[in-house]
Design an enzyme around this catalytic site. Structure first.
Site, PDB file in Angstrom:
ATOM      1  N   SER A  79       1.017  -1.187  -0.121  1.00 41.99           N
ATOM      2  CA  SER A  79      -0.151  -0.055  -0.092  1.00 41.99           C
ATOM      3  C   SER A  79       0.861   1.342  -0.506  1.00 41.99           C
ATOM      4  CB  SER A  79      -1.658  -0.030   0.999  1.00 41.99           C
ATOM      5  OG  SER A  79      -1.988   0.763   1.013  1.00 41.99           O
ATOM      6  N   MET A  80       0.490   2.178   1.454  1.00 43.67           N
ATOM      7  CA  MET A  80       2.033   2.990   1.117  1.00 43.67           C
ATOM      8  C   MET A  80       3.039   2.016   0.761  1.00 43.67           C
ATOM      9  SD  MET A  80       2.464   6.017   4.466  1.00 43.67           S
ATOM     10  CE  MET A  80       3.027   5.169   4.725  1.00 43.67           C
TER      11      MET A  80
END
Length: 177
Positions: A79-80
């Site tokens: 994700s991030m």
């Protein structure tokens, strides 16, 4: 034989402990090195990053200080963490440093895809509702006001740096999964 390291970058709001079980499951052929980001986990007392590039600089220096002449490495980002991995790769390339032999990117659209919705500016109630709807957080979490008061500001700041990120095209010259 060269040591093999897998640096692991967590999702928004996540800590290095996310990868604790990976360390325990490693067969010894790969050293799993979860990277703790400022403002989370063991670094909770540190100020969170002003920009995504501040986080990239921090990760870049951590990796450089960990590597030695006898190792190869990969980066896993979820994700991030996937966006951070992408930018760290480019910073390594830009400074002619040893590049990862492989990158594992999960749980995120390609960096040039930008979401139109700006979550970090939502009211507290709306922000919490959006996080709840994403199905990435157990429902029990939302029942504890004390947990919410600690982690929602952390998560909101991570969303802010992600939403303020400006993509510039970069080429990756290693294998990517």
């Amino acid at each position: 034989m060269r040591e093999k390291i897998l640096f692991c970058l967590p999702h928004a709001g996540g800590a290095a402990s996310t990868y604790g079980s990976w360390k325990r499951c490693s067969d010894g052929m790969i050293t799993v090195v979860p990277i703790e980001l400022a403002g989370k986990g063991k670094r909770i007392r540190e100020k969170q990053y002003e920009t995504l590039h501040n986080a990239v600089d921090d990760i870049y220096h951590y990796i450089l200080n960990t590597l030695n002449d006898h190792c190869s490495y990969g980066i896993f980002g979820h994700s991030m963490g996937a966006l951070l991995a992408y930018e760290v790769y480019y910073k390594m390339k830009q400074h002619n440093k040893q590049l990862p032999s492989h990158m594992f990117l999960s749980g995120r659209k390609p960096p040039h895809f930008k979401d139109d919705e700006i979550l970090h500016k939502l009211s507290q109630e709306d922000f919490i509702d959006k996080i709840r709807q994403s199905d990435g957080t157990p429902n029990e979490f939302f029942e504890h006001e004390e947990l919410l008061s600690i982690f929602i500001p952390i998560l909101r700041e991570d969303y802010r740096i992600l939403e303020e990120y400006q993509y510039t095209e970069k080429n990756i010259r290693c294998t990517v999964t």
